[in-house]
Design an enzyme around this catalytic site. Structure first.
Site, PDB file in Angstrom:
ATOM      1  N   ASP A  54      -6.772   8.518   1.409  1.00 35.27           N
ATOM      2  CA  ASP A  54      -6.461   8.324   2.934  1.00 35.27           C
ATOM      3  C   ASP A  54      -5.806   9.390   3.805  1.00 35.27           C
ATOM      4  O   ASP A  54      -4.550   9.791   3.253  1.00 35.27           O
ATOM      5  CB  ASP A  54      -5.399   6.911   3.062  1.00 35.27           C
ATOM      6  CG  ASP A  54      -5.491   6.384   4.459  1.00 35.27           C
ATOM      7  OD1 ASP A  54      -6.404   7.167   5.320  1.00 35.27           O
ATOM      8  OD2 ASP A  54      -4.835   5.411   4.513  1.00 35.27           O
ATOM      9  N   GLU A 112      -3.757   7.129  -2.138  1.00 40.16           N
ATOM     10  CA  GLU A 112      -3.071   5.688  -1.832  1.00 40.16           C
ATOM     11  C   GLU A 112      -3.378   4.761  -2.785  1.00 40.16           C
ATOM     12  O   GLU A 112      -4.712   4.535  -3.178  1.00 40.16           O
ATOM     13  CB  GLU A 112      -3.681   5.219  -0.333  1.00 40.16           C
ATOM     14  CG  GLU A 112      -3.148   4.028   0.226  1.00 40.16           C
ATOM     15  CD  GLU A 112      -2.939   3.654   1.371  1.00 40.16           C
ATOM     16  OE1 GLU A 112      -3.143   4.923   2.463  1.00 40.16           O
ATOM     17  OE2 GLU A 112      -2.950   2.749   2.169  1.00 40.16           O
ATOM     18  N   GLU A 163       0.909  -1.184  -0.150  1.00 37.92           N
ATOM     19  CA  GLU A 163      -0.030  -0.040  -0.187  1.00 37.92           C
ATOM     20  C   GLU A 163       0.802   1.305   0.005  1.00 37.92           C
ATOM     21  O   GLU A 163       1.857   1.428   0.790  1.00 37.92           O
ATOM     22  CB  GLU A 163      -0.830   0.164   1.122  1.00 37.92           C
ATOM     23  CG  GLU A 163      -1.396  -1.173   1.715  1.00 37.92           C
ATOM     24  CD  GLU A 163      -1.808  -1.027   3.261  1.00 37.92           C
ATOM     25  OE1 GLU A 163      -2.191   0.121   3.544  1.00 37.92           O
ATOM     26  OE2 GLU A 163      -1.873  -2.233   4.028  1.00 37.92           O
TER      27      GLU A 163
END
Lengths: 501, 69
Positions: free
Chosen positions: A95, A100, A10
Site C-alpha cells: 500500500d 500491509e 490492517e
C-alpha cells in the site's frame, strides 16, 4: 451486548533496507510481499478482486468524485503492486510505500490479536525470504512514524448495524477515541509531527490528527473516518474504519483496544449511552492527552466540566459494566467479562501505580524502559539513544526488536501461545467467511483466479468464463456452514457444482 | 473539578491482578520488592544493551519513511 462482532485490523509496516536510507520503499515493499508468495509452492497466484471496492463512498451519504480525490485515495486501482490472499484468509500487499497486512475477519478480540500477531510472523518470514544480490537485509517495524513528519497507519475495522445513525457514532465515539490512548497508545519519543520537540508522549499517532470527521486517511487525518465501504450487504451493515489507533505489539494492548471499542460500539448501536461526554475541542485535547504521560491533564467538555482521560474512560467502563450486568448478568460471555475486568484493572492501576501496567501496555513498557535508561545513563529526552530505543522497540526481528527481547525474557504478559499464533499463519478463523476463502485457497490453489473480502472467483476447466462466488455475508461461509462440504469436495469443480446446483 | 465523583469509586471493586503485591504490604516486603525491581531493571538493561544498534544518531537519522494509508 458483547465484545463479539465482525472485526479486524490492517497494519502498514515501517520498512528500511539496513544502512541504505536511499532505498526505494515501494520496491522493497514489493520484494517483501513477492518473497512471501515465493515461499509457497503454489503455481498460481490468485488476484485481488477489486469489483466491490468503493473507497470514495462517504458514510455521510455522498461519493467523492474521482477527479476531486487525492491520488492516494484511489486504492481500488490495481496498479500492479504485489497483492496476495493467504490461506488464513488475510491479505498481504503493498500500500503506497509500505507492506500491509490485513487480518481475516474475526468475531472476537482474542482472535483479532491472534491473526494480528500472525501478520507479524508472516511479514518477518517474508522479509527473511528476500534474496537480492548486493542488497542489505530488509527490516520491518510495527510503528506509525519515522519522527521526520511521515506517518503510516494501523487501522481497525468494526462491522456495525446500518440502522445506527452515523451522527450517533461520531458523538459517542469521539470522546472515547480521544482518551483510549491511555490504554492502547504505543508510546513515542518526540513531540510534534516531525518529533523535533523533545519529550515522551503516549501515542504514536495523535500529533498527525487534524480534524474531527472526514474521509481522508493520508492528509488532514480525522478522528472519525467516514469511509463507508462495508464489503458486505450495505443495506444491513456499515463498516467503521478506525484510523486513529497506534500499531500495538503488546497482545493485551491490542486486545483491550479492540475489545473496549467493540463494547462501546455495541452500546451506541443499542442507544445505551446516556452520559453526554462531548469534548469542547477534540483535536487539541487528543494532542494534550498524548503529551501528558502523568495522566493529569484535564479535558474540557462542551458542558464546561473538566475530566481527565482516565475519568472519561471510567465513565465508558461504568456504563458498559452496568449495561452488561443489567442485560446479560451471569449470561455474559467469558471474553466480555474478561475485557471489562482488564479494562477496569488497568484504569485503576494507571491512576494509582501506572508502572504496574508495564507488562501489559506498550506505552508503559516503553516509558519504563526509557526511564530506566535515563536514570542509569543520565540521558535527556533529546538524546539519540532514547529515540533509538523508541524505534527499536518496534523492530520485528526476534534478536533485535526490544519488544521481542522483553517478551523473550518474560517481562511482558501474553494472551496467546506461540503455537496458536503459528497455526494462524496458515489457518483461517473458523467462524467467519474467511474460513471459506482460506480453505478454498489452501485446497484448490490452482483453480482460484481471484478473491477478495466478498468473493472467491474460480477458473474451472471446461468453462470459458470465470465463476464468481459472492461472499457478501461475513457471518456465513464458516466451518459450521461449509466445513463438511469442503472436506467432501476433492476438486474445485465438485465444490462449485455443489454450491450452485 | 466537577468530576462525577461516585463513578470513580465503583471501579475500585477489583483491585489486583494476580501478580501485583497486596496494597498493604509491610515495609520490609515493600523494600524487598523495590530491590527485586532494581535487580530486574539492571538485568533488563543488560539484555537490551547487548542488542541496541551501536550508532544511535546515525541509525535513527537513517530511518526515513513515506507517509502511508
Amino acid at each position: 451486548m458483547t465484545v463479539r462482532r465482525i472485526m479486524g485490523t490492517e497494519t502498514e509496516f515501517g520498512i528500511s533496507v539496513l544502512g541504505t536510507p536511499s532505498a526505494n520503499p515501494m520496491l522493497a515493499s514489493s520484494q517483501v510481499v513477492n518473497a512471501y508468495a515465493s515461499t509457497s509452492a503454489r503455481s498460481r497466484r490468485a488476484r485481488w478482486d477489486f469489483e466491490e471496492e468503493n473507497p470514495l463512498r462517504d458514510a455521510r451519504g455522498f461519493d467523492l468524485s474521482r477527479s476531486a480525490a487525492d491520488p492516494s485515495q484511489l486504492t481500488d486501482e490495481d496498479v500492479g503492486l504485489a497483492n496476495l490472499i493467504l490461506t488464513n484468509g488475510a491479505r498481504l500487499y503493498v500500500d503506497h510505500a509500505h507492506p500491509e497486512f490485513s487480518t481475516p475477519e474475526c468475531t472476537n478480540p482474542r482472535d483479532v490479536v491472534r491473526w494480528d500477531k500472525a501478520g507479524e510472523q508472516i511479514i518477518v518470514t517474508a522479509a527473511n525470504a528476500v534474496r537480492i544480490p548486493d542488497q542489505n537485509p530488509i527490516v520491518l517495524y510495527k510503528n506509525n512514524t519515522d519522527n521526520k513528519g511521515a506517518s503510516y497507519g494501523a487501522h481497525e475495522n468494526y462491522l456495525m448495524k446500518r440502522s445506527t445513525p452515523f451522527p450517533d457514532i461520531v458523538r459517542h465515539i469521539t470522546p472515547f477515541f480521544v482518551t483510549r490512548q491511555v490504554i492502547c497508545g504505543a508510546g513515542r519519543v518526540g513531540i510534534g509531527q516531525d518529533g523535533q520537540t523533545s519529550g515522551f508522549q503516549i501515542s504514536q499517532r495523535a500529533d498527525f490528527f487534524e480534524v474531527e470527521v472526514g474521509l481522508e486517511t493520508t492528509l488532514k487525518r480525522p478522528i472519525v473516518n467516514t469511509r463507508d465501504e462495508p464489503h458486505a450487504d450495505p443495506e444491513k451493515y456499515r463498516r467503521l474504519h478506525v484510523i486513529i489507533g497506534d500499531a500495538n505489539l503488546a497482545e493485551i494492548s491490542t486486545y483491550l483496544k479492540v475489545g473496549t471499542t467493540s463494547l462501546v460500539l455495541a452500546m451506541i448501536e443499542d442507544r445505551a449511552l446516556t452520559a453526554d461526554l462531548a469534548i469542547d475541542n477534540p483535536v487539541s485535547e487528543l494532542h494534550k492527552v498524548s503529551h501528558d504521560p502523568s495522566l493529569k491533564h484535564l479535558v474540557t467538555l462542551r458542558d464546561g466540566r473538566s475530566m481527565s482521560a482516565l475519568d472519561l474512560q471510567e465513565c465508558y467502563l461504568e456504563q458498559a459494566r452496568d449495561y452488561v450486568d443489567a442485560h446479560l448478568g451471569a449470561d455474559a460471555d467469558k471474553q466480555t467479562r474478561d475485557v471489562l475486568d482488564r479494562w477496569e484493572s488497568v484504569l485503576l492501576r494507571l491512576r494509582t501505580d501506572p508502572v504496574s501496567c508495564r507488562r501489559e501496555l506498550d506505552w508503559v513498557a516503553k516509558l519504563a524502559l526509557l526511564e530506566s535508561y535515563r536514570e542509569r545513563d543520565g540521558l535527556e529526552w533529546d538524546d539519540p539513544k532514547l529515540r533509538l530505543i523508541d524505534l527499536q522497540y518496534a523492530d520485528l526481528r526476534p534478536d533485535k526488536g526490544l519488544y521481542q527481547r522483553l517478551v523473550a525474557r518474560g517481562s511482558i504478559d501474553r494472551l496467546l501461545t506461540d503455537d496458536e499464533v503459528t497455526r494462524a499463519v496458515s489457518e483461517p478463523p473458523v467462524d467467519t467467511r474467511a474460513y471459506f476463502r482460506g480453505r478454498c485457497l489452501a485446497k484448490y490453489p490452482d483453480r482460484i483466479a481471484a478473491a477478495s473480502w466478498d468473493s472467491v472467483i474460480f477458473d474451472l476447466p471446461g468453462r470459458d468464463s470465470l465463476q464468481r462466488i459472492p461472499t457478501m455475508e461475513p457471518t456465513r461461509g464458516t466451518r459450521h456452514h461449509v466445513g463438511e462440504l469442503l472436506d467432501r469436495c476433492s476438486t474445485a469443480e465438485d465444490l462449485f457444482e455443489a454450491i450452485t446446483s | 473539578m466537577a468530576r462525577e465523583g461516585g463513578q470513580q469509586h465503583k471501579t475500585a471493586r477489583k483491585t489486583s491482578e494476580e501478580d501485583s503485591p497486596p496494597e498493604s504490604a509491610p515495609s520490609e516486603a515493600a523494600s524487598e520488592r523495590k530491590e527485586k525491581l532494581d535487580d530486574d531493571v539492571d538485568a533488563i538493561l543488560d539484555d537490551i544493551d547487548e542488542v541496541l544498534e551501536s550508532n544511535a544518531e546515525e541509525f535513527v537519522r537513517g530511518f526515513v519513511q513515506k507517509g502511508g494509508e
